[in-house]
Design a protein around this motif. Structure first.
Motif, PDB file in Angstrom:
ATOM      1  N   SER A 136      23.981  -9.877  47.516  1.00  0.00           N
ATOM      2  CA  SER A 136      25.113  -9.628  48.411  1.00  0.00           C
ATOM      3  C   SER A 136      24.678  -8.934  49.697  1.00  0.00           C
ATOM      4  O   SER A 136      25.512  -8.639  50.549  1.00  0.00           O
ATOM      5  N   ASN A 137      23.376  -8.701  49.862  1.00  0.00           N
ATOM      6  CA  ASN A 137      22.856  -8.015  51.030  1.00  0.00           C
ATOM      7  C   ASN A 137      21.896  -8.951  51.759  1.00  0.00           C
ATOM      8  O   ASN A 137      20.909  -9.423  51.182  1.00  0.00           O
ATOM      9  N   ASN A 138      22.199  -9.210  53.016  1.00  0.00           N
ATOM     10  CA  ASN A 138      21.360 -10.137  53.795  1.00  0.00           C
ATOM     11  C   ASN A 138      19.941  -9.633  53.996  1.00  0.00           C
ATOM     12  O   ASN A 138      19.037 -10.422  54.303  1.00  0.00           O
TER      13      ASN A 138
ATOM     14  N   ILE B  90      17.878   0.435  41.873  1.00  0.00           N
ATOM     15  CA  ILE B  90      17.056  -0.275  42.859  1.00  0.00           C
ATOM     16  C   ILE B  90      16.383   0.747  43.755  1.00  0.00           C
ATOM     17  O   ILE B  90      17.032   1.676  44.257  1.00  0.00           O
ATOM     18  N   GLN B  91      15.081   0.549  43.960  1.00  0.00           N
ATOM     19  CA  GLN B  91      14.326   1.348  44.926  1.00  0.00           C
ATOM     20  C   GLN B  91      13.860   0.373  46.012  1.00  0.00           C
ATOM     21  O   GLN B  91      13.054  -0.530  45.741  1.00  0.00           O
ATOM     22  N   VAL B  92      14.383   0.538  47.218  1.00  0.00           N
ATOM     23  CA  VAL B  92      14.012  -0.353  48.322  1.00  0.00           C
ATOM     24  C   VAL B  92      12.665   0.091  48.880  1.00  0.00           C
ATOM     25  O   VAL B  92      12.466   1.278  49.171  1.00  0.00           O
ATOM     26  N   ILE B  93      11.751  -0.855  49.050  1.00  0.00           N
ATOM     27  CA  ILE B  93      10.398  -0.530  49.508  1.00  0.00           C
ATOM     28  C   ILE B  93      10.086  -1.305  50.785  1.00  0.00           C
ATOM     29  O   ILE B  93      10.726  -2.302  51.095  1.00  0.00           O
ATOM     30  N   ASP B  94       9.080  -0.806  51.524  1.00  0.00           N
ATOM     31  CA  ASP B  94       8.779  -1.381  52.838  1.00  0.00           C
ATOM     32  C   ASP B  94       7.717  -2.471  52.789  1.00  0.00           C
ATOM     33  O   ASP B  94       7.459  -3.144  53.793  1.00  0.00           O
ATOM     34  N   GLN B  95       7.100  -2.662  51.614  1.00  0.00           N
ATOM     35  CA  GLN B  95       6.072  -3.696  51.482  1.00  0.00           C
ATOM     36  C   GLN B  95       6.170  -4.326  50.094  1.00  0.00           C
ATOM     37  O   GLN B  95       6.757  -3.743  49.177  1.00  0.00           O
ATOM     38  N   VAL B  96       5.583  -5.515  49.989  1.00  0.00           N
ATOM     39  CA  VAL B  96       5.446  -6.132  48.665  1.00  0.00           C
ATOM     40  C   VAL B  96       4.296  -5.433  47.949  1.00  0.00           C
ATOM     41  O   VAL B  96       3.220  -5.217  48.525  1.00  0.00           O
TER      42      VAL B  96
ATOM     43  N   THR C 179      15.402 -13.248  51.146  1.00  0.00           N
ATOM     44  CA  THR C 179      14.197 -13.873  50.577  1.00  0.00           C
ATOM     45  C   THR C 179      14.030 -13.481  49.118  1.00  0.00           C
ATOM     46  O   THR C 179      13.742 -14.330  48.263  1.00  0.00           O
ATOM     47  N   LEU C 180      14.229 -12.209  48.801  1.00  0.00           N
ATOM     48  CA  LEU C 180      14.101 -11.744  47.419  1.00  0.00           C
ATOM     49  C   LEU C 180      15.122 -12.440  46.528  1.00  0.00           C
ATOM     50  O   LEU C 180      14.792 -12.863  45.413  1.00  0.00           O
TER      51      LEU C 180
ATOM     52  N   PHE D 246      11.880  -2.617  42.188  1.00  0.00           N
ATOM     53  CA  PHE D 246      11.307  -2.204  43.464  1.00  0.00           C
ATOM     54  C   PHE D 246      11.506  -3.391  44.399  1.00  0.00           C
ATOM     55  O   PHE D 246      10.824  -4.419  44.273  1.00  0.00           O
ATOM     56  N   ALA D 247      12.464  -3.264  45.319  1.00  0.00           N
ATOM     57  CA  ALA D 247      12.962  -4.415  46.077  1.00  0.00           C
ATOM     58  C   ALA D 247      12.393  -4.444  47.491  1.00  0.00           C
ATOM     59  O   ALA D 247      12.779  -3.643  48.354  1.00  0.00           O
ATOM     60  N   PRO D 248      11.493  -5.397  47.775  1.00  0.00           N
ATOM     61  CA  PRO D 248      11.023  -5.573  49.159  1.00  0.00           C
ATOM     62  C   PRO D 248      12.103  -6.266  49.990  1.00  0.00           C
ATOM     63  O   PRO D 248      12.803  -7.157  49.510  1.00  0.00           O
ATOM     64  N   ASN D 249      12.238  -5.863  51.245  1.00  0.00           N
ATOM     65  CA  ASN D 249      13.221  -6.516  52.122  1.00  0.00           C
ATOM     66  C   ASN D 249      12.613  -7.772  52.752  1.00  0.00           C
ATOM     67  O   ASN D 249      11.468  -8.144  52.469  1.00  0.00           O
ATOM     68  N   ASN D 250      13.371  -8.408  53.605  1.00  0.00           N
ATOM     69  CA  ASN D 250      12.901  -9.669  54.215  1.00  0.00           C
ATOM     70  C   ASN D 250      11.632  -9.464  55.034  1.00  0.00           C
ATOM     71  O   ASN D 250      10.720 -10.309  55.009  1.00  0.00           O
TER      72      ASN D 250
END
Length: 262
Positions: free
Chosen positions: A97-99, A212-218, A103-104, A126-130
């Motif tokens: 639900s979050n743009n 969920i922990q949002v992270i800045d890298q894969v 990709t994830l 651990f969720a990498p962003n686009n």
């Protein structure tokens, strides 16, 4: 009228002459009365008032009565259902639900991990962003199997808050990939680092089935993955009285961590 009276008087005179004296006197009296009556004007009967019909009473005018007011139909006000507080979404629902996680989300659906992270349970993603996936795409071209393994490496089978990770550091956390944990440490500024260089940018997004922990890298698995240190087995403690021999030999024993009770 006068002619009538003259003839009448003449008839009376003739009758007087033929009658007796008594009758004559009566006749004279009658004659005088007739003469007097002839000179008097005839009595005019009193005017009779014309018969007047009673005035017609007009029929009563019916009072105009207004018909009873029919109340205007009231539209039924639809009942507003009381707002129901929706429970938290699952990890997969929050991600998709979050743009920022387009990709994830696509990878979760392709690999089938969407169902795993949408079901009940306790997991940490651990969720990498686009942007993180875009950086990785510029470096390496992954196959579907590699994407599957890479996503599983970003899922821990238990709930790990940011404070939990701080307490674990330095240490490791298990992932869905057997024997391939993630190393947890802290940087110079005190922030949590995953595998030495991945930072958590948005911590502790709560979901119905985990966090969920949002992270800045894969997170890239290291060539030599970290291992959890083997648990230390404490030396047995001897209970009860010891013999003189054992008490003496304890002086020369190398197991300094053993204790004895007498």
């Amino acid at each position: 009228m006068l002619k009538y009276y003259s003839l009448l008087c003449l008839a009376l005179l003739v009758s007087v002459a033929a009658a007796s004296s008594t009758d004559q006197k009566k006749a004279i009296i009658n004659l005088r009365q007739l003469q007097q009556g002839a000179t008097r004007p005839p009595k005019t009967p009193p005017p009779t008032a014309p018969a007047t019909r009673p005035p017609k009473t007009p029929p009563p005018i019916p009072v105009a009565t207004r018909p009873p007011k029919t109340p205007a139909p009231t539209e039924a006000v639809p009942e507003t259902p009381s707002p129901t507080i929706a429970g938290p979404q699952s990890i997969a629902q929050i991600v998709c639900s979050n743009n920022d996680f387009f990709t994830l989300c696509s990878y979760l659906e392709i690999t089938g991990l969407y169902g795993k992270l949408n079901s009940s349970g306790t997991s940490t993603l651990f969720a990498p962003n686009n942007d993180a996936f875009e950086k990785l795409a510029n470096v390496v071209d992954l196959t579907d199997d590699e994407i599957m393994g890479l996503l599983m490496y970003h899922v821990a089978p238990n709930i790990l808050t940011y404070n939990n990770l701080m307490m674990i550091a330095p240490g490791v956390v298990e992932t869905m990939v057997p024997a391939l944990p993630i190393a947890v440490s802290t940087g110079a500024d005190g922030d949590v680092l995953l595998n030495g260089n991945v930072k958590i940018t948005t911590p502790d997004i709560e979901a119905s089935n985990g966090i969920i922990q949002v992270i800045d890298q894969v997170i890239i698995p290291p060539i030599n993955p970290p291992t959890r240190p083997a648990p230390v087995t404490p030396e047995p403690t001897l209970m009860g009285k010891s013999s003189k021999h054992s008490s003496k030999s304890s002086k020369y024993s190398s197991m300094s961590n053993m204790s004895y009770k007498v």
